[in-house]
Write a protein that holds these residues in place. Structure first.
Motif, PDB file in Angstrom:
ATOM      1  N   ARG A 118     -15.561   0.993   5.366  1.00 56.99           N
ATOM      2  CA  ARG A 118     -14.198   0.837   4.836  1.00 56.99           C
ATOM      3  C   ARG A 118     -13.335   2.041   5.237  1.00 56.99           C
ATOM      4  N   ARG A 158       0.822  -1.206   0.000  1.00 52.91           N
ATOM      5  CA  ARG A 158       0.000   0.000   0.000  1.00 52.91           C
ATOM      6  C   ARG A 158       0.859   1.261   0.000  1.00 52.91           C
ATOM      7  N   GLU A 189      -7.914   4.311   3.042  1.00 53.82           N
ATOM      8  CA  GLU A 189      -6.971   3.648   2.149  1.00 53.82           C
ATOM      9  C   GLU A 189      -7.659   2.577   1.304  1.00 53.82           C
ATOM     10  N   GLU A 190      -8.604   1.847   1.899  1.00 54.10           N
ATOM     11  CA  GLU A 190      -9.305   0.805   1.170  1.00 54.10           C
ATOM     12  C   GLU A 190     -10.177   1.406   0.056  1.00 54.10           C
TER      13      GLU A 190
END
Length: 256
Positions: free
Chosen positions: A247, A116, A250-251
């Protein structure tokens, strides 16, 4: 062996020699150790210990380490000189060695799991720091603690904790996967120390949720902004999606 401590008479305001030693054994290289103290920009002293090995008046090896305390620097010179005197040690260190930077590069290149953005940024930032140029087998727990202390200047404990966590992932796989001599236990010990000293830590937990009135004001603001500029991100829709999907930011950003 010749030693001299506390040469304050040299009267260097920001840099002075605290210790030097010279040892010579028959058939062995001449070894010289020095400790240079420097005043840090934000206060306190840093003690840079250097070992130089000479043979026939030519330098054949040099090592430098920086410590927070004079005693630790002096102990390192003593212990490292003893290690360098062992048979075959100079031949071993003369061979090309893998650095922490090499391990990080390989970790990024070979990771099948998607790294990520935050972790990628952290690992690339570490690549630009002095610790990345250290040989894997030379990095001890005290080096990692010193690294964390340098990070803490201008960063919160939570941010330092993120750096340590992402770097620990490299230490975890380097030895079993590639036989890179990174000390996994040393990393574990360093994380324990930095946590106990408050250098690293977890982020502050949220102490409340936004009220319905606050959410309504945000939704109204972003709806009007999007109406005035349709090309802008539809934040009113994204907020609603985040609330009902639970969520993280970042997701959501990684979704296609």
């Amino acid at each position: 062996m010749l030693c001299c401590d506390n040469l304050n008479a040299m009267n260097f305001p920001r840099r002075r020699v605290l210790h030097w030693s010279i040892s010579k054994r028959f058939g062995a290289p001449e070894t010289m150790g020095t400790i240079l103290v420097r005043r840090r920009k934000h206060g306190g002293d840093a003690f840079r210990a250097t070992i130089i090995l000479k043979r026939d008046n030519k330098i054949i090896h040099r090592e430098t380490r920086t410590f927070e305390a004079h005693r630790r620097a002096k102990d390192w010179i003593r212990d490292r000189e003893a290690e360098l005197a062992r048979p075959g040690e100079l031949d071993r260190i003369g061979r090309p060695s893998i650095t922490l930077g090499d391990a990080i590069d390989r970790y990024i290149a070979e990771s099948k799991k998607k790294i990520r953005r935050t972790k990628w940024q952290v690992l690339n930032a570490i690549l630009e720091m002095p610790i990345a140029r250290m040989k894997c087998d030379a990095i001890k727990s005290e080096d990692i603690v010193s690294f964390a202390q340098s990070l803490s200047e201008g960063r919160t404990p939570a941010t330092v904790g993120n750096y340590m966590s992402h770097l620990a992932a490299v230490f975890t796989v380097a030895q079993p996967a590639w036989k890179y001599p990174l000390d996994r236990q040393g990393m574990t010990d360093a994380r324990t120390v930095t946590g106990r000293l408050g250098i690293s830590g977890k982020g502050k937990e949220r102490d409340r949720r936004p009220t319905l009135d606050e959410i309504d004001k945000l939704m109204t603001h972003f709806y009007r902004a999007h109406s005035l500029r349709p090309t802008a991100l539809p934040m009113h829709k994204i907020i609603a999606f985040a609330i009902f999907s639970t969520r993280r930011q970042e997701e959501i950003c990684l979704m296609n």
